[in-house]
Design a protein around this motif. Structure first.
Motif, PDB file in Angstrom:
ATOM      1  N   TYR A   3       4.521   6.717   6.842  1.00  0.00           N
ATOM      2  CA  TYR A   3       3.753   7.883   7.282  1.00  0.00           C
ATOM      3  C   TYR A   3       4.659   8.936   7.911  1.00  0.00           C
ATOM      4  O   TYR A   3       4.324   9.543   8.924  1.00  0.00           O
ATOM      5  N   HIS A  61     -13.021  -5.745  -1.593  1.00  0.00           N
ATOM      6  CA  HIS A  61     -11.901  -5.176  -0.853  1.00  0.00           C
ATOM      7  C   HIS A  61     -12.433  -4.772   0.513  1.00  0.00           C
ATOM      8  O   HIS A  61     -13.407  -4.030   0.604  1.00  0.00           O
ATOM      9  N   SER A  63      -5.864   0.184  10.704  1.00  0.00           N
ATOM     10  CA  SER A  63      -4.407   0.257  10.602  1.00  0.00           C
ATOM     11  C   SER A  63      -3.751   0.000  11.956  1.00  0.00           C
ATOM     12  O   SER A  63      -4.412   0.065  12.999  1.00  0.00           O
ATOM     13  N   GLU A 113      -2.836  -6.369   1.701  1.00  0.00           N
ATOM     14  CA  GLU A 113      -2.183  -5.111   1.308  1.00  0.00           C
ATOM     15  C   GLU A 113      -1.594  -4.482   2.558  1.00  0.00           C
ATOM     16  O   GLU A 113      -2.306  -4.108   3.466  1.00  0.00           O
ATOM     17  N   ALA A 132       0.870  -1.183   0.000  1.00  0.00           N
ATOM     18  CA  ALA A 132       0.000   0.000   0.000  1.00  0.00           C
ATOM     19  C   ALA A 132       0.904   1.230   0.000  1.00  0.00           C
ATOM     20  O   ALA A 132       1.492   1.594   1.018  1.00  0.00           O
ATOM     21  N   LYS A 175       0.717   4.395   0.050  1.00  0.00           N
ATOM     22  CA  LYS A 175       0.636   5.661   0.776  1.00  0.00           C
ATOM     23  C   LYS A 175       1.484   5.656   2.049  1.00  0.00           C
ATOM     24  O   LYS A 175       1.826   6.714   2.564  1.00  0.00           O
ATOM     25  N   TYR A 223     -11.034  -3.379   4.106  1.00  0.00           N
ATOM     26  CA  TYR A 223      -9.899  -2.887   4.898  1.00  0.00           C
ATOM     27  C   TYR A 223     -10.455  -2.255   6.149  1.00  0.00           C
ATOM     28  O   TYR A 223     -11.165  -1.261   6.094  1.00  0.00           O
ATOM     29  N   GLY A 230       1.145  -1.702   4.260  1.00  0.00           N
ATOM     30  CA  GLY A 230       1.948  -0.501   4.080  1.00  0.00           C
ATOM     31  C   GLY A 230       2.996  -0.430   5.169  1.00  0.00           C
ATOM     32  O   GLY A 230       4.145  -0.846   5.012  1.00  0.00           O
ATOM     33  N   ARG A 231       2.558   0.041   6.311  1.00  0.00           N
ATOM     34  CA  ARG A 231       3.427   0.258   7.455  1.00  0.00           C
ATOM     35  C   ARG A 231       4.317  -0.949   7.783  1.00  0.00           C
ATOM     36  O   ARG A 231       5.507  -0.803   8.051  1.00  0.00           O
TER      37      ARG A 231
HETATM   38  C1  PLP Z   1      -3.746   3.042   4.421  1.00  0.00           C
HETATM   39  C2  PLP Z   1      -4.251   1.843   3.758  1.00  0.00           C
HETATM   40  C3  PLP Z   1      -3.493   0.666   3.750  1.00  0.00           C
HETATM   41  C4  PLP Z   1      -2.182   0.537   4.445  1.00  0.00           C
HETATM   42  O1  PLP Z   1      -2.339   0.504   5.813  1.00  0.00           O
HETATM   43  P1  PLP Z   1      -1.110   0.128   6.760  1.00  0.00           P
HETATM   44  O2  PLP Z   1      -1.666   0.215   8.117  1.00  0.00           O
HETATM   45  O3  PLP Z   1      -0.031   1.101   6.481  1.00  0.00           O
HETATM   46  O4  PLP Z   1      -0.690  -1.255   6.395  1.00  0.00           O
HETATM   47  C5  PLP Z   1      -3.998  -0.421   3.101  1.00  0.00           C
HETATM   48  N1  PLP Z   1      -5.186  -0.358   2.472  1.00  0.00           N
HETATM   49  C6  PLP Z   1      -5.937   0.755   2.446  1.00  0.00           C
HETATM   50  C7  PLP Z   1      -7.217   0.758   1.731  1.00  0.00           C
HETATM   51  C8  PLP Z   1      -5.514   1.887   3.087  1.00  0.00           C
HETATM   52  O5  PLP Z   1      -6.264   2.983   3.073  1.00  0.00           O
END
Ligand code: PLP
Length: 414
Positions: free
Chosen positions: A394, A207, A212, A290, A71, A73, A209, A292-293
């Protein structure tokens, strides 16, 4: 007393960072040398080897067939995204700008998905032109895509982002359950699926989610199980077979004393059970995580230089050339309810004992510009380097870089 030169530094929060001759090592290079490479302070340095190890660990533990996405961002630095594009199965973008970076990085459009509330028409057009999977989050997006698709002849590949009818327990930041701006409420999904069928968009899946920064394996397992069941239930009304089931992620990393790393094994074992069931209950559906962190957060350090050391009525202040404008999260102003110190160290004095508590503050004219509140540090002098750990996600891109008009920090992939 001498310390083993390769021992983990006293303040290092994870096993990834060692020190040598008192200097923090970033992918084997002393921090002063990395600072010289950067050309100026402050800078963010992302250690490739740490990212690679994290990806390898996940690959080893994840059940075969579960796709690992990044992810973007969490850290959209183009060079880092380029590294990721070669290591993961897909990229998740959250804007037209991120989409361009993902495509530049060489990720196949078939393996990019685009989520986010309030996608503008121009962004939907970009996604359509590129041929990426669009996680639709409202009826308006569906109508808009149908119109754009008619107009251009480009096929719209969609998955429905679902706002589940449950909440993620103990997530740092909840993004699903209850009233939310993200996704489509589970109870509204059947009607939207019928509309997608009527409009002839290519339906690919769901999807979900839910949040976080989760360090609780049981909560994640519970969330993945419920997301899976929800997707199967909603799939009954879908205009086509489920091809993709994105179970989100939300894997957290420890930032503060007392927090423990996420237990990855049980989460992956539970995913293996889901993956086995998916082969029977949703044949042909690909499971996606998915993250990110979790992929990049521990790989990054934010390094700034000490400009001044002051005493004020008995309290020591170490003033540095970076701060909340460049690392909002470490200053406690990005989502934290109670401000706590990120792990931080005097990066060129890793072998020296703490001499007492000092507050590390930035150059901004606000008391919010605080990187550490009364933390134990060795004696600092101007010119020393302060490293803030757990800064790979972040950080740079989630900070108000223009606030007070200081130059942007440098970013290096080391
Ligand atoms: C921000 C985000 C992520 C990533 O989240 P992390 O906590 O950094 O793993 C994944 N999917 C979606 C839809 C998000 O908005």
């Amino acid at each position: 007393m001498t310390k083993s030169s390769s021992a983990a530094p006293r303040h290092a929060p994870n096993e990834f960072f060692a020190s040598e001759h008192g200097e923090l090592l970033i992918n084997g290079l002393p921090v002063s040398r990395v600072a010289a490479m950067a050309g100026r302070t402050p800078f963010y340095a992302y250690d490739r080897s740490v990212i690679e190890r994290r990806v390898q660990t996940l690959r080893r533990l994840l059940p075969p067939g579960v796709q690992l996405h990044y992810a973007m961002k969490a850290n959209p630095m183009p060079a880092l995204v380029g590294l990721m594009a070669q290591r993961v199965d897909g990229l998740d973008v959250a804007s037209g700008g991120e989409l361009r970076v993902a495509l530049d990085a060489g990720m196949a459009p078939a393996r990019i998905s685009f989520a986010g509330p309030g996608k503008r028409e121009g962004e939907l057009r970009q996604a359509l032109a590129a041929g990426v999977l669009i996680n639709v989050e409202s009826a308006r997006e569906v109508e808009c895509l149908a119109q754009l698709s008619d107009e251009t002849g480009w096929k719209a590949r969609v998955a429905v982002r679902v706002n589940p009818d449950f909440e993620l327990r103990s997530a740092g930041m909840r993004m699903g359950g209850g009233p939310k701006q993200f996704g489509v409420d589970a109870e509204q999904v059947p009607a939207l699926l019928r509309r997608i069928g009527v409009l002839g968009l290519a339906f690919e899946g769901f999807h979900i989610y839910a949040g976080s920064q989760n360090l609780n394996a049981d909560a994640l397992i519970d969330m993945q199980r419920r997301s899976f069941e929800l997707a199967l239930r909603l799939g009954d009304d879908a205009p086509g077979p489920l091809k993709v089931l994105n179970l989100g992620g939300g894997f957290g990393i420890p930032y503060f004393p007392g927090e423990r790393a996420l237990a990855l094994e049980p989460v992956c074992e539970a995913l293996a059970v889901i993956a086995d069931e998916a082969r029977l209950r949703a044949p042909g559906a690909e499971l996606v995580l998915e993250l990110g962190r979790y992929l990049v957060g521990e790989a990054g350090v934010y390094v700034c230089r000490v400009t001044d050391c002051k005493m004020s009525r008995g309290q020591a202040f170490v003033v540095v050339d970076g701060g909340m404008h460049q690392h909002l999260a470490a200053s406690g102003n990005f989502g934290q309810v109670i401000r706590r110190n990120y792990p931080l160290a005097l990066a060129n004095r890793m072998d020296q004992p703490a001499s007492g508590p000092a507050s590390v503050v930035g150059p901004l004219c606000t008391p919010l510009d605080l990187l550490a509140d009364k933390t134990d540090l060795p004696d600092a002098v101007p010119g020393d380097l302060v490293a803030v750990f757990q800064s790979g996600a972040y950080g740079f891109s989630a900070s108000p870089l223009g606030f007070l008009g200081h130059p942007e920090p440098v970013q290096l992939l080391v």
